[in-house]
Scaffold this motif. Structure first.
Motif, PDB file in Angstrom:
ATOM      1  N   GLY A 217     -55.393 -11.176  38.999  1.00 52.73           N
ATOM      2  CA  GLY A 217     -56.001  -9.907  39.346  1.00 52.73           C
ATOM      3  C   GLY A 217     -55.044  -8.780  38.993  1.00 52.73           C
ATOM      4  O   GLY A 217     -53.828  -8.909  39.213  1.00 52.73           O
ATOM      5  N   GLU A 218     -55.555  -7.698  38.427  1.00 54.74           N
ATOM      6  CA  GLU A 218     -54.661  -6.624  38.004  1.00 54.74           C
ATOM      7  C   GLU A 218     -55.357  -5.268  38.021  1.00 54.74           C
ATOM      8  O   GLU A 218     -56.586  -5.168  37.947  1.00 54.74           O
ATOM      9  CB  GLU A 218     -54.120  -6.889  36.593  1.00 54.74           C
ATOM     10  N   ILE A 219     -54.553  -4.228  38.139  1.00 50.95           N
ATOM     11  CA  ILE A 219     -54.949  -2.848  37.876  1.00 50.95           C
ATOM     12  C   ILE A 219     -54.115  -2.392  36.695  1.00 50.95           C
ATOM     13  O   ILE A 219     -52.882  -2.414  36.755  1.00 50.95           O
ATOM     14  CB  ILE A 219     -54.703  -1.947  39.101  1.00 50.95           C
ATOM     15  N   ASP A 220     -54.758  -2.011  35.605  1.00 52.90           N
ATOM     16  CA  ASP A 220     -54.026  -1.727  34.364  1.00 52.90           C
ATOM     17  C   ASP A 220     -53.714  -0.245  34.165  1.00 52.90           C
ATOM     18  O   ASP A 220     -53.348   0.176  33.073  1.00 52.90           O
ATOM     19  CB  ASP A 220     -54.789  -2.271  33.156  1.00 52.90           C
ATOM     20  N   GLY A 221     -53.820   0.550  35.230  1.00 55.27           N
ATOM     21  CA  GLY A 221     -53.604   1.977  35.129  1.00 55.27           C
ATOM     22  C   GLY A 221     -54.895   2.748  35.049  1.00 55.27           C
ATOM     23  O   GLY A 221     -54.918   3.964  35.255  1.00 55.27           O
ATOM     24  N   ARG A 222     -55.984   2.041  34.786  1.00 52.61           N
ATOM     25  CA  ARG A 222     -57.296   2.687  34.700  1.00 52.61           C
ATOM     26  C   ARG A 222     -58.371   1.809  35.303  1.00 52.61           C
ATOM     27  O   ARG A 222     -59.268   2.287  35.988  1.00 52.61           O
ATOM     28  CB  ARG A 222     -57.642   2.980  33.241  1.00 52.61           C
ATOM     29  N   ASP A 223     -58.305   0.492  35.078  1.00 50.90           N
ATOM     30  CA  ASP A 223     -59.397  -0.398  35.463  1.00 50.90           C
ATOM     31  C   ASP A 223     -58.899  -1.584  36.278  1.00 50.90           C
ATOM     32  O   ASP A 223     -57.719  -1.946  36.265  1.00 50.90           O
ATOM     33  CB  ASP A 223     -60.107  -0.926  34.207  1.00 50.90           C
ATOM     34  N   LEU A 224     -59.854  -2.226  36.955  1.00 52.86           N
ATOM     35  CA  LEU A 224     -59.618  -3.454  37.709  1.00 52.86           C
ATOM     36  C   LEU A 224     -60.112  -4.631  36.876  1.00 52.86           C
ATOM     37  O   LEU A 224     -61.270  -4.665  36.463  1.00 52.86           O
ATOM     38  CB  LEU A 224     -60.361  -3.404  39.050  1.00 52.86           C
TER      39      LEU A 224
END
Length: 330
Positions: A217-224
């Motif tokens: 699971g990640e948040i890439d600076g803009r999206d999940l």
């Protein structure tokens, strides 16, 4: 490695390479899974002379073709095609690679390990993604959607830290946290929900079966983004994923036509995709050779010490026997 294993590995390599070059037919799309997690990097690098090669694609989207108009003219794009990548490890500290978005769009990437992970401290690395690409290159290839000159996607620098928490909290979790420029920053006003973490990204990996299966699971600076990683035999790694998941409750389509839903840009809807990689090597095992040489040297010294200890024991036993005979004789 026996001949059968070599043959199987060679066949798998040829399949991956052949699949990579199928991309020449069109525009590519897919997350940058080769840099560590899904669309974000980790601080880990491959071993010296190890490399991987693979493909990534969005397989499920809300519509087959989408378009955007930031250039002033509609531009149709098929998001269900592949892009390919190649990564190579050097000295156990450096990772360099190239990614093909379409036959005319290639970008480079590089990562340098600053500090290796220890039992108490995380690994630290710096890197750059989309090196040498167009101003608006991004996860959707050339001419990805952007809204102002401040929203560049090329030459995205980052700093990231990674730590496996198993020996600290007894849970098989790896945490990656970083900051970056360009593609790691959301855009105002199109992505107002990304403003709290402008330039920041992070991910969590929960491992099963000695890390052969991982939930991501990640948040890439803009999206999940969410996904799973499966490590298979022969160095194969398969990663199914869902990106832009937050658009399931934040997003909204632009136009509804007789043929389906059309979006203003490619970021406005969740997408399901899959990446397939194959790791090969290390081709040159200098570190392993040095380690075995050191182990052999230690073993030889241990054998010498054991031999000396046996000799001292024999001398002591002989002396004890002499003392016993003297006592009996007296």
């Amino acid at each position: 490695m026996d001949g059968l294993n070599v043959t199987r590995m060679g066949r798998a390599v040829r399949i991956i390479i052949a699949g990579s070059f199928v991309l020449a037919a069109g525009v590519g799309a897919g997350v940058d899974v080769q840099n560590g997690v899904l669309d974000t990097p980790s601080a880990y690098v491959m071993e010296n002379t190890q490399f991987n090669i693979g493909v990534s694609s969005y397989a499920l989207t809300s519509s087959t073709t989408q378009f955007y108009t930031h250039t002033g003219e509609p531009f149709e794009k098929n998001l269900r095609e592949l892009d390919s990548f190649f990564q190579f490890g050097l000295l156990g500290r450096i990772e360099v690679g190239v990614r093909e978005y379409d036959p005319e769009t290639y970008t480079g990437n590089a990562k340098v390990l600053i500090k290796k992970e220890s039992s108490r401290w995380p690994a630290f690395a710096v890197g750059i993604m989309n090196l040498g690409g167009d101003h608006d290159v991004g996860p959707y290839g050339a001419k990805s959607c952007w809204y102002s000159d401040d929203d560049r996607q090329d030459n995205a620098y980052y700093l990231v830290a990674s730590k496996n928490m198993r020996n600290i909290i007894r849970v098989p979790v790896t945490v990656n946290v970083g900051v970056g420029s360009a593609r790691f920053q959301g855009t105002n006003p199109k992505w107002p929900h990304s403003q709290p973490w402008q330039g920041m990204f992070g991910s969590v990996e929960y491992h099963f079966l000695d890390e052969r299966i991982s939930i991501l699971g990640e948040i890439d600076g803009r999206d999940l983004n969410l996904g799973a990683r499966f490590k298979l035999p022969w160095g194969l790694v398969v990663t199914p994923y869902v990106s832009e998941l937050e658009e399931a409750w934040w997003g909204a389509h632009t136009t509804e036509t007789t043929t389906g839903i059309v979006y203003e840009d490619e970021y406005d809807s969740p997408k399901g995709g899959i990446a397939v990689q194959m790791y090969v090597g290390p081709l040159y095992r200098k570190a392993e050779t040095e380690r075995l040489r050191a182990l052999r040297s230690r073993l030889k010294r241990a054998e010498e010490r054991l031999k000396q200890a046996r000799q001292r024991r024999e001398i002591l036993e002989q002396r004890i026997e002499e003392i016993r005979e003297e006592l009996i004789g007296s």
